[in-house]
Design an enzyme around this catalytic site. Structure first.
Site, mmCIF file in Angstrom:
data_model
loop_
_atom_site.group_PDB
_atom_site.id
_atom_site.type_symbol
_atom_site.label_atom_id
_atom_site.label_comp_id
_atom_site.label_asym_id
_atom_site.label_seq_id
_atom_site.Cartn_x
_atom_site.Cartn_y
_atom_site.Cartn_z
ATOM 1 N N SER A 126 0.844 -1.190 0.000
ATOM 2 C CA SER A 126 0.000 0.000 0.000
ATOM 3 C C SER A 126 0.884 1.246 0.000
ATOM 4 O O SER A 126 1.664 1.463 0.934
ATOM 5 C CB SER A 126 -0.901 0.000 1.230
ATOM 6 N N HIS A 181 -1.385 -1.121 -4.257
ATOM 7 C CA HIS A 181 -2.634 -0.614 -3.669
ATOM 8 C C HIS A 181 -2.502 0.891 -3.420
ATOM 9 O O HIS A 181 -1.533 1.346 -2.811
ATOM 10 C CB HIS A 181 -2.887 -1.355 -2.355
ATOM 11 N N ASP A 220 -4.449 4.226 -1.881
ATOM 12 C CA ASP A 220 -5.548 4.638 -1.005
ATOM 13 C C ASP A 220 -5.910 6.103 -1.204
ATOM 14 O O ASP A 220 -5.127 6.993 -0.889
ATOM 15 C CB ASP A 220 -5.138 4.439 0.459
ATOM 16 N N MET A 234 -8.291 9.065 0.002
ATOM 17 C CA MET A 234 -9.146 9.452 1.132
ATOM 18 C C MET A 234 -9.582 10.906 0.975
ATOM 19 O O MET A 234 -8.783 11.750 0.566
ATOM 20 C CB MET A 234 -8.369 9.302 2.445
ATOM 21 N N HIS A 246 -8.257 2.237 -4.214
ATOM 22 C CA HIS A 246 -9.265 2.095 -3.163
ATOM 23 C C HIS A 246 -9.809 3.479 -2.802
ATOM 24 O O HIS A 246 -9.106 4.277 -2.191
ATOM 25 C CB HIS A 246 -8.557 1.423 -1.962
ATOM 26 N N MET A 302 -11.804 5.754 -0.684
ATOM 27 C CA MET A 302 -12.504 5.974 0.587
ATOM 28 C C MET A 302 -13.109 7.361 0.500
ATOM 29 O O MET A 302 -12.572 8.348 1.013
ATOM 30 C CB MET A 302 -11.511 5.834 1.755
ATOM 31 N N MET A 332 -12.203 -4.851 4.623
ATOM 32 C CA MET A 332 -11.378 -4.031 5.520
ATOM 33 C C MET A 332 -11.234 -4.749 6.856
ATOM 34 O O MET A 332 -12.234 -5.138 7.470
ATOM 35 C CB MET A 332 -12.029 -2.666 5.767
ATOM 36 N N GLY A 338 -8.776 4.614 7.089
ATOM 37 C CA GLY A 338 -8.300 5.971 7.363
ATOM 38 C C GLY A 338 -6.800 6.059 7.586
ATOM 39 O O GLY A 338 -6.182 7.041 7.212
ATOM 40 N N GLY A 342 -0.921 1.150 9.531
ATOM 41 C CA GLY A 342 -0.236 0.846 10.784
ATOM 42 C C GLY A 342 -1.126 0.439 11.947
ATOM 43 O O GLY A 342 -0.674 0.409 13.084
ATOM 44 N N ASP A 382 -7.586 -5.884 3.634
ATOM 45 C CA ASP A 382 -6.861 -4.613 3.765
ATOM 46 C C ASP A 382 -6.863 -4.141 5.216
ATOM 47 O O ASP A 382 -7.917 -3.814 5.762
ATOM 48 C CB ASP A 382 -7.564 -3.571 2.869
ATOM 49 N N GLY A 420 -3.660 -4.121 8.577
ATOM 50 C CA GLY A 420 -2.980 -4.868 9.629
ATOM 51 C C GLY A 420 -2.400 -6.203 9.214
ATOM 52 O O GLY A 420 -2.077 -7.037 10.069
HETATM 53 C C1 DX5 Z 1 -6.400 1.969 5.497
HETATM 54 C C2 DX5 Z 1 -5.977 1.670 4.083
HETATM 55 C C3 DX5 Z 1 -4.987 0.570 3.969
HETATM 56 C C4 DX5 Z 1 -3.674 0.825 4.663
HETATM 57 C C5 DX5 Z 1 -3.135 -0.492 5.134
HETATM 58 O O1 DX5 Z 1 -7.503 2.800 5.495
HETATM 59 O O2 DX5 Z 1 -7.089 1.321 3.300
HETATM 60 O O3 DX5 Z 1 -4.763 0.231 2.616
HETATM 61 O O4 DX5 Z 1 -2.717 1.438 3.856
HETATM 62 O O5 DX5 Z 1 -1.996 -0.269 5.884
HETATM 63 P P1 DX5 Z 1 -1.435 -1.319 6.923
HETATM 64 O O6 DX5 Z 1 -1.050 -2.549 6.147
HETATM 65 O O7 DX5 Z 1 -0.276 -0.624 7.540
HETATM 66 O O8 DX5 Z 1 -2.547 -1.624 7.903
HETATM 67 ZN ZN ZN Z 2 -6.749 0.465 1.240
#
Ligand code: DX5
Ligand code: ZN
Length: 215
Positions: free
Chosen positions: A7, A32, A34, A36, A66, A68, A137, A142, A145, A172, A174
């Site tokens: 990501s 990936h 993201d 937002m 993705h 959001m 998810m 958001g 980490g 997606d 953790g």
């Molecule tokens: C969170 C994102 C994820 C995020 C995952 O809202 O959609 O794609 O980057 O990051 P890690 O793998 O660190 O949880």
């Molecule tokens: Zn994502």
């Protein structure tokens, strides 16, 4: 066999071209991205211009974008034209879901729906006829980490039980070296990993290790 999708959210934004080169050298197949909007989630990242700028730096990669966003519909053409290969909207967004999926498919792009942790997997069922991809998810969207919410993994089993072999299932949030095998053995095709890849001292080695574990 599952694939790890790094990501970009966890990459070093001051040197994205170098990061793309490193990802390419590590044989990353799915990237990936993201997006937002500071409304659907309490964070703001980047728009279609960045997707477009990165596209020539990862010509062999599948760009898994993705969104959001509370109102993604009017941006779908832009993200498709910018180079998304898979475009995902949230089933919880405010726009008409069928209209979103139709707009994505009209661009010849794979259409995805994402479900937040508290949304049941059954929320995607009314759209199954249009879906190429479901993004489960496993953290509240958001931020990268965060720790995985393990209960969400049951949704993979539920989606697998539908028997739609052509519909990809992604996870997606953790994902790390300790839980990736559990995720892939449940049948996920793509495991998004931000911190576990970019937060590692050796990104290439971390990607290789995760990829090996889910193979
Ligand atoms: C969170 C994102 C994820 C995020 C995952 O809202 O959609 O794609 O980057 O990051 P890690 O793998 O660190 O949880
Ligand atoms: Zn994502």
């Amino acid at each position: 066999m599952a694939k790890i999708a790094p990501s970009l959210l966890s990459a070093d934004f001051t040197r994205l071209a170098d990061e793309m080169q490193r990802l390419s050298a590590a044989n990353v197949e799915v990237l990936h991205l993201d997006v937002m909007d500071a409304h659907f989630v309490p964070n703001l990242t980047f728009g279609y211009s960045l997707v477009k700028a990165l596209r020539p730096l990862g010509t062999d990669m599948v760009f898994d974008v993705h969104l959001m966003m509370t109102n993604p519909l009017s941006y779908i053409d832009k993200f498709c034209q910018a180079g998304a290969d898979i475009l995902t909207v949230h089933v919880e967004c405010d726009d008409d879901i069928r209209a979103c999926l139709e707009a994505i498919k009209k661009n010849g792009v794979k259409a995805g729906l994402s479900v937040k942790p508290k949304t049941p997997a059954s929320a995607v069922l009314p759209y199954l006829d249009m879906l190429d991809y479901v993004l489960v998810m496993t953290v509240e969207p958001g931020f990268g980490g965060q720790s995985m919410i393990y209960e969400c993994l049951d949704k993979i089993n539920e989606l697998k039980a539908l028997g739609r072999e052509d519909m990809l299932i992604a996870v997606d949030g953790g994902v790390n070296a300790n839980n990736c095998t559990d995720v892939s053995s449940r049948g996920a095709d793509i495991l998004v990993a931000g911190n576990a890849v970019f937060g590692a001292p050796d990104m290439t080695a971390a990607f290789a290790e995760l990829s090996e574990k889910v193979r």
